[in-house]
Scaffold this motif. Structure first.
Motif, short mmCIF file in Angstrom:
data_model
loop_
_atom_site.label_atom_id
_atom_site.label_comp_id
_atom_site.label_asym_id
_atom_site.label_seq_id
_atom_site.Cartn_x
_atom_site.Cartn_y
_atom_site.Cartn_z
N LEU A 97 19.16 144.49 66.16
CA LEU A 97 19.56 145.11 67.41
C LEU A 97 18.33 145.55 68.22
CD1 LEU A 97 22.54 147.37 66.25
CD2 LEU A 97 22.63 145.11 67.34
N THR A 114 17.49 142.49 70.67
CA THR A 114 18.86 142.27 70.23
C THR A 114 19.16 140.78 70.18
OG1 THR A 114 19.53 144.35 71.25
CG2 THR A 114 21.28 142.79 70.72
N ARG A 133 31.93 143.80 62.28
CA ARG A 133 30.82 144.75 62.28
C ARG A 133 31.11 145.78 61.20
NH1 ARG A 133 29.36 145.67 68.68
NH2 ARG A 133 29.28 143.44 69.18
N THR A 164 25.83 149.95 60.90
CA THR A 164 24.67 149.87 61.79
C THR A 164 23.66 150.93 61.35
OG1 THR A 164 23.94 149.74 64.09
CG2 THR A 164 25.58 151.44 63.56
N SER A 165 22.43 150.74 61.76
CA SER A 165 21.39 151.70 61.37
C SER A 165 20.84 152.40 62.59
CB SER A 165 20.24 150.99 60.65
OG SER A 165 19.50 150.20 61.57
N GLN A 199 16.29 148.25 64.14
CA GLN A 199 17.68 148.66 63.99
C GLN A 199 18.51 147.40 63.77
OE1 GLN A 199 19.19 150.71 67.44
NE2 GLN A 199 21.01 151.44 66.38
N PHE A 200 19.55 147.49 62.94
CA PHE A 200 20.37 146.31 62.65
C PHE A 200 21.84 146.61 62.75
CE2 PHE A 200 19.81 148.34 58.46
CZ PHE A 200 21.13 148.45 58.04
N MET A 201 22.60 145.51 62.82
CA MET A 201 24.05 145.54 62.65
C MET A 201 24.31 144.73 61.39
SD MET A 201 27.07 146.48 63.78
CE MET A 201 26.73 146.96 65.48
N TYR A 221 26.97 142.67 59.40
CA TYR A 221 28.25 141.98 59.55
C TYR A 221 28.78 141.62 58.17
CZ TYR A 221 27.91 141.41 64.59
OH TYR A 221 27.87 141.64 65.94
#
Length: 142
Positions: A91, A95, A110, A113-114, A131-133, A135
């Motif tokens: 992200l 992104t 989703r 998230t961080s 930062q990540f998502m 899945y």
């Protein structure tokens, strides 16, 4: 354990992906918000399957190569006994919208998230403010 696969067109490699049977790196758990808390236990369980690095040469995009790699990764995950397949998507600092759209189009939800944190790979590589998502997709019985 990691398994790297390539897709070839003639003698040219046009895509690759990595399949991992570990949970991968995560920040301090206080920095993670679970959007689907019911998938926290499956994420940290074994056997585990995580997909990363799906990449397709721009010259052959939109011809099904990424979907073919995803289907192969799902078969590999099921054969290892995993009930879910997980994938991290960046992200920040950039992104990866294309990856987000690909995962969502292919039935991934989703999951978590961080908050931004210092991402540190084992080789000394670092990204400040990463930062990540996360899945996740439940795998159908084969």
């Amino acid at each position: 354990l990691s398994d790297y696969r390539v897709v070839e067109l003639g003698e040219r490699i046009v895509g690759f992906y990595a399949h991992h049977s570990d949970q991968g790196m995560t920040p301090d758990q206080k920095a993670v918000v679970w959007l689907k808390p019911e998938l926290r236990a499956p994420y940290f369980s074994n056997p585990h399957a995580r997909l990363s690095s799906i990449s397709v040469d721009a010259a052959v995009r939109h011809r099904g190569s990424a979907t073919e790699m995803l289907e192969d990764a799902q078969r590999l995950a099921r054969s290892s006994g995993a009930a879910h397949l997980f994938a991290f998507v960046a992200l920040t600092p950039v992104t990866n919208f294309a990856s987000m759209m690909f995962h969502e189009k292919n039935g991934f939800d989703r999951v978590a998230t961080s908050s931004p944190y210092l991402f540190e790979a084992g080789n000394g590589f670092q990204i400040e403010g990463y930062q990540f998502m996360l899945y996740g997709k439940q795998l159908a019985e084969s």
